[in-house]
Design a protein around this motif. Structure first.
Motif, PDB file in Angstrom:
ATOM      1  N   ASN A  71     -11.510 -16.082 -42.876  1.00  0.00           N
ATOM      2  CA  ASN A  71     -11.597 -14.688 -43.068  1.00  0.00           C
ATOM      3  C   ASN A  71     -10.491 -14.155 -44.438  1.00  0.00           C
ATOM      4  OD1 ASN A  71     -11.966 -11.958 -42.454  1.00  0.00           O
ATOM      5  ND2 ASN A  71     -10.085 -11.835 -41.218  1.00  0.00           N
ATOM      6  N   PRO A  72     -11.119 -14.482 -45.447  1.00  0.00           N
ATOM      7  CA  PRO A  72     -10.540 -14.267 -46.842  1.00  0.00           C
ATOM      8  C   PRO A  72     -10.615 -12.927 -47.246  1.00  0.00           C
ATOM      9  CG  PRO A  72     -12.721 -15.076 -47.436  1.00  0.00           C
ATOM     10  CD  PRO A  72     -12.386 -15.313 -45.891  1.00  0.00           C
ATOM     11  N   ALA A  73      -9.476 -12.071 -47.885  1.00  0.00           N
ATOM     12  CA  ALA A  73      -9.800 -10.887 -48.443  1.00  0.00           C
ATOM     13  C   ALA A  73     -10.960 -10.390 -49.054  1.00  0.00           C
ATOM     14  CB  ALA A  73      -8.280 -10.629 -49.109  1.00  0.00           C
ATOM     15  N   THR A  74     -11.468  -9.425 -49.479  1.00  0.00           N
ATOM     16  CA  THR A  74     -12.662  -9.253 -50.183  1.00  0.00           C
ATOM     17  C   THR A  74     -12.246  -7.924 -51.050  1.00  0.00           C
ATOM     18  OG1 THR A  74     -13.815  -8.402 -48.386  1.00  0.00           O
ATOM     19  CG2 THR A  74     -14.092 -10.761 -48.706  1.00  0.00           C
ATOM     20  N   PHE A  75     -13.051  -7.833 -52.111  1.00  0.00           N
ATOM     21  CA  PHE A  75     -13.278  -6.665 -52.902  1.00  0.00           C
ATOM     22  C   PHE A  75     -14.820  -6.462 -52.913  1.00  0.00           C
ATOM     23  CE2 PHE A  75      -9.229  -8.316 -54.717  1.00  0.00           C
ATOM     24  CZ  PHE A  75      -8.629  -7.234 -55.186  1.00  0.00           C
ATOM     25  N   LEU A  76     -15.171  -5.363 -52.732  1.00  0.00           N
ATOM     26  CA  LEU A  76     -16.742  -5.048 -52.716  1.00  0.00           C
ATOM     27  C   LEU A  76     -16.710  -4.383 -54.083  1.00  0.00           C
ATOM     28  CD1 LEU A  76     -19.277  -4.780 -51.481  1.00  0.00           C
ATOM     29  CD2 LEU A  76     -18.950  -2.611 -50.588  1.00  0.00           C
ATOM     30  N   ARG A  77     -18.050  -4.826 -54.890  1.00  0.00           N
ATOM     31  CA  ARG A  77     -18.051  -4.076 -56.266  1.00  0.00           C
ATOM     32  C   ARG A  77     -18.911  -2.893 -55.916  1.00  0.00           C
ATOM     33  NH1 ARG A  77     -18.298  -3.542 -61.873  1.00  0.00           N
ATOM     34  NH2 ARG A  77     -17.819  -5.736 -62.454  1.00  0.00           N
ATOM     35  N   ILE A  78     -18.258  -1.731 -56.229  1.00  0.00           N
ATOM     36  CA  ILE A  78     -18.995  -0.288 -56.100  1.00  0.00           C
ATOM     37  C   ILE A  78     -19.535   0.226 -57.107  1.00  0.00           C
ATOM     38  CG2 ILE A  78     -17.789  -0.145 -54.065  1.00  0.00           C
ATOM     39  CD1 ILE A  78     -16.184   2.009 -55.435  1.00  0.00           C
ATOM     40  N   SER A  79     -19.595  -0.535 -58.194  1.00  0.00           N
ATOM     41  CA  SER A  79     -20.262   0.085 -59.464  1.00  0.00           C
ATOM     42  C   SER A  79     -21.204  -1.072 -60.194  1.00  0.00           C
ATOM     43  CB  SER A  79     -19.195   0.477 -60.515  1.00  0.00           C
ATOM     44  OG  SER A  79     -18.683  -0.694 -61.169  1.00  0.00           O
ATOM     45  N   GLY A  80     -22.289  -0.269 -60.876  1.00  0.00           N
ATOM     46  CA  GLY A  80     -23.444  -1.522 -61.131  1.00  0.00           C
ATOM     47  C   GLY A  80     -24.515  -0.469 -61.923  1.00  0.00           C
ATOM     48  N   PRO A  87     -31.192  -1.322 -71.783  1.00  0.00           N
ATOM     49  CA  PRO A  87     -30.913  -0.843 -73.259  1.00  0.00           C
ATOM     50  C   PRO A  87     -29.272  -0.701 -73.347  1.00  0.00           C
ATOM     51  CG  PRO A  87     -31.497   0.893 -71.632  1.00  0.00           C
ATOM     52  CD  PRO A  87     -31.881  -0.403 -70.875  1.00  0.00           C
ATOM     53  N   GLU A  88     -28.620  -0.693 -72.266  1.00  0.00           N
ATOM     54  CA  GLU A  88     -27.132  -0.694 -72.565  1.00  0.00           C
ATOM     55  C   GLU A  88     -26.367  -1.126 -71.289  1.00  0.00           C
ATOM     56  OE1 GLU A  88     -23.628  -0.566 -73.452  1.00  0.00           O
ATOM     57  OE2 GLU A  88     -24.918   0.270 -75.003  1.00  0.00           O
ATOM     58  N   LEU A  89     -25.639  -2.313 -71.211  1.00  0.00           N
ATOM     59  CA  LEU A  89     -25.186  -2.964 -70.306  1.00  0.00           C
ATOM     60  C   LEU A  89     -23.943  -2.210 -69.629  1.00  0.00           C
ATOM     61  CD1 LEU A  89     -24.989  -5.590 -68.511  1.00  0.00           C
ATOM     62  CD2 LEU A  89     -23.686  -6.496 -70.339  1.00  0.00           C
ATOM     63  N   THR A  90     -23.293  -1.249 -70.490  1.00  0.00           N
ATOM     64  CA  THR A  90     -22.053  -0.538 -70.144  1.00  0.00           C
ATOM     65  C   THR A  90     -22.446   0.814 -69.201  1.00  0.00           C
ATOM     66  OG1 THR A  90     -21.917   0.743 -72.140  1.00  0.00           O
ATOM     67  CG2 THR A  90     -21.000  -1.158 -71.986  1.00  0.00           C
ATOM     68  N   ARG A  91     -23.521   1.112 -69.196  1.00  0.00           N
ATOM     69  CA  ARG A  91     -24.322   2.129 -68.601  1.00  0.00           C
ATOM     70  C   ARG A  91     -24.182   2.265 -66.896  1.00  0.00           C
ATOM     71  NH1 ARG A  91     -29.781   5.601 -69.343  1.00  0.00           N
ATOM     72  NH2 ARG A  91     -29.223   7.650 -68.218  1.00  0.00           N
ATOM     73  N   GLU A  92     -22.941   1.841 -66.291  1.00  0.00           N
ATOM     74  CA  GLU A  92     -23.117   1.733 -65.125  1.00  0.00           C
ATOM     75  C   GLU A  92     -22.696   3.072 -64.133  1.00  0.00           C
ATOM     76  OE1 GLU A  92     -20.353  -1.222 -63.318  1.00  0.00           O
ATOM     77  OE2 GLU A  92     -20.848  -2.730 -64.684  1.00  0.00           O
ATOM     78  N   GLY A  93     -23.145   3.032 -63.049  1.00  0.00           N
ATOM     79  CA  GLY A  93     -23.031   4.015 -62.230  1.00  0.00           C
ATOM     80  C   GLY A  93     -22.319   3.502 -60.850  1.00  0.00           C
ATOM     81  N   LEU A  94     -21.784   4.406 -60.065  1.00  0.00           N
ATOM     82  CA  LEU A  94     -21.455   4.037 -58.708  1.00  0.00           C
ATOM     83  C   LEU A  94     -22.809   3.568 -57.944  1.00  0.00           C
ATOM     84  CD1 LEU A  94     -18.742   6.378 -57.726  1.00  0.00           C
ATOM     85  CD2 LEU A  94     -18.567   3.938 -58.643  1.00  0.00           C
ATOM     86  N   THR A  95     -22.663   2.487 -57.176  1.00  0.00           N
ATOM     87  CA  THR A  95     -23.793   1.960 -56.471  1.00  0.00           C
ATOM     88  C   THR A  95     -23.461   1.733 -54.976  1.00  0.00           C
ATOM     89  OG1 THR A  95     -23.031  -0.262 -56.973  1.00  0.00           O
ATOM     90  CG2 THR A  95     -24.689   0.699 -58.365  1.00  0.00           C
ATOM     91  N   ALA A 108     -10.829  -4.021 -50.031  1.00  0.00           N
ATOM     92  CA  ALA A 108     -10.692  -3.226 -51.574  1.00  0.00           C
ATOM     93  C   ALA A 108     -12.188  -3.125 -52.158  1.00  0.00           C
ATOM     94  CB  ALA A 108      -9.703  -3.875 -52.253  1.00  0.00           C
ATOM     95  N   THR A 109     -12.014  -2.110 -53.035  1.00  0.00           N
ATOM     96  CA  THR A 109     -13.338  -2.030 -53.833  1.00  0.00           C
ATOM     97  C   THR A 109     -13.062  -2.246 -55.250  1.00  0.00           C
ATOM     98  OG1 THR A 109     -12.689   0.460 -54.458  1.00  0.00           O
ATOM     99  CG2 THR A 109     -13.991  -0.176 -52.069  1.00  0.00           C
ATOM    100  N   ALA A 110     -14.010  -2.385 -56.141  1.00  0.00           N
ATOM    101  CA  ALA A 110     -13.862  -2.431 -57.407  1.00  0.00           C
ATOM    102  C   ALA A 110     -14.734  -1.716 -58.465  1.00  0.00           C
ATOM    103  CB  ALA A 110     -14.082  -4.182 -57.761  1.00  0.00           C
TER     104      ALA A 110
END
Length: 267
Positions: A71-80, A87-95, A108-110
């Motif tokens: 049962n390791p700790a985890t960070f859930l990625r919440i942007s993408g 066209p632009e890899l940096t154009r992330e939003g909250l997912t 935790a989240t990231a």
């Protein structure tokens, strides 16, 4: 102890307060790639609770391919929301959001902010608002400082990297993931009021280079690493993981870590 403190204690190792975080969130923008082509197998191979303190992953992988024995700790990625062919890899939003993270059982989240990119404003605002929601539920937020298509020299510039780390913390990040600079990284750490974990960045040329980077960061005040391809694209990922753990949690120097890697790889 409140929920925030309890979650931080799951991420950071008791005793030295450091963390080895293994990232497998790359597929959200890069698709299937060497090392995580079969991501379920990668998790199975590297699922070592005595070595890995936490994992960083997306909700799709969390649901469909993340089956650790313990049962390791985890960070859930919440942007993408952007890919390498878009066209632009940096154009992330909250997912995603903190409630989904809690439903999945994440600690935790990231979320990303791309400093110096055309998406700087939007991604910083999104990170700040995500931090507000996370703090409402006592969930830590990892601010992932990205740079986008920026002058490569700036990635080596401690002043620029320090700016990004500080900005992420000022916008509410409880932890910061950013690039390691060979010169003046201690100033990056000093200028940021929250723990800094270094990003693996592009694949290093050799495993020794990876270990030297980790050692340099730890000696200059980093709280740990969030590393992906430099581990699971290594010729000997399990051995490299053990060597990285040795630097972070057992204070090995670079040569000692290389010796450990070679010993593990030969088994």
């Amino acid at each position: 102890m409140n929920g925030f403190q309890a979650r931080m204690k799951r991420i950071f190792r008791k005793g030295n307060g450091k963390a080895l975080v293994l990232a497998i969130d790359h597929g959200m923008a890069l698709g299937p790639m060497t090392g995580i082509m079969d991501v379920k197998s990668t998790v199975k191979k590297l699922d070592a609770p005595d070595l890995v303190d936490a994992w960083l992953l997306t909700k799709g992988i969390y649901v469909h391919a993340f089956e650790p024995v313990n049962n390791p700790a985890t960070f859930l990625r919440i942007s993408g929301g952007a890919t390498i062919v878009g066209p632009e890899l940096t154009r992330e939003g909250l997912t995603s959001d903190v409630e989904e993270a809690l439903r999945l059982g994440s600690d935790a989240t990231a979320a990303s902010a791309f400093i110096g990119s055309p998406s700087e404003h939007e991604t910083l605002i999104q990170m700040a608002l995500a931090a507000t929601e996370c703090h409402r539920w006592n969930v830590p937020l990892l601010g992932v400082v990205g740079l986008g298509k920026i002058n490569e020299e700036k990635k080596k510039d401690a002043k620029f990297i320090g700016l990004g780390a500080r900005v992420a913390a000022e916008h509410g990040a409880d932890l910061v993931k950013t690039y390691y600079t060979e010169e003046n990284f201690d100033r990056v750490v000093t200028g940021c009021p929250v723990p800094i974990l270094i990003a693996g960045g592009p694949k290093c040329d050799t495993d020794r280079d990876t270990l030297a980077m980790i050692h340099g960061a730890m000696q200059n005040g980093a709280a740990g690493i969030v590393m992906g391809r430099n581990v699971w694209q290594s010729p000997h990922p399990e051995a490299l993981l053990a060597a990285a753990h040795g630097i972070i949690h057992n204070n090995l120097n670079v040569q000692e870590a290389v010796d450990l890697l070679e010993s593990k790889a030969a088994q």
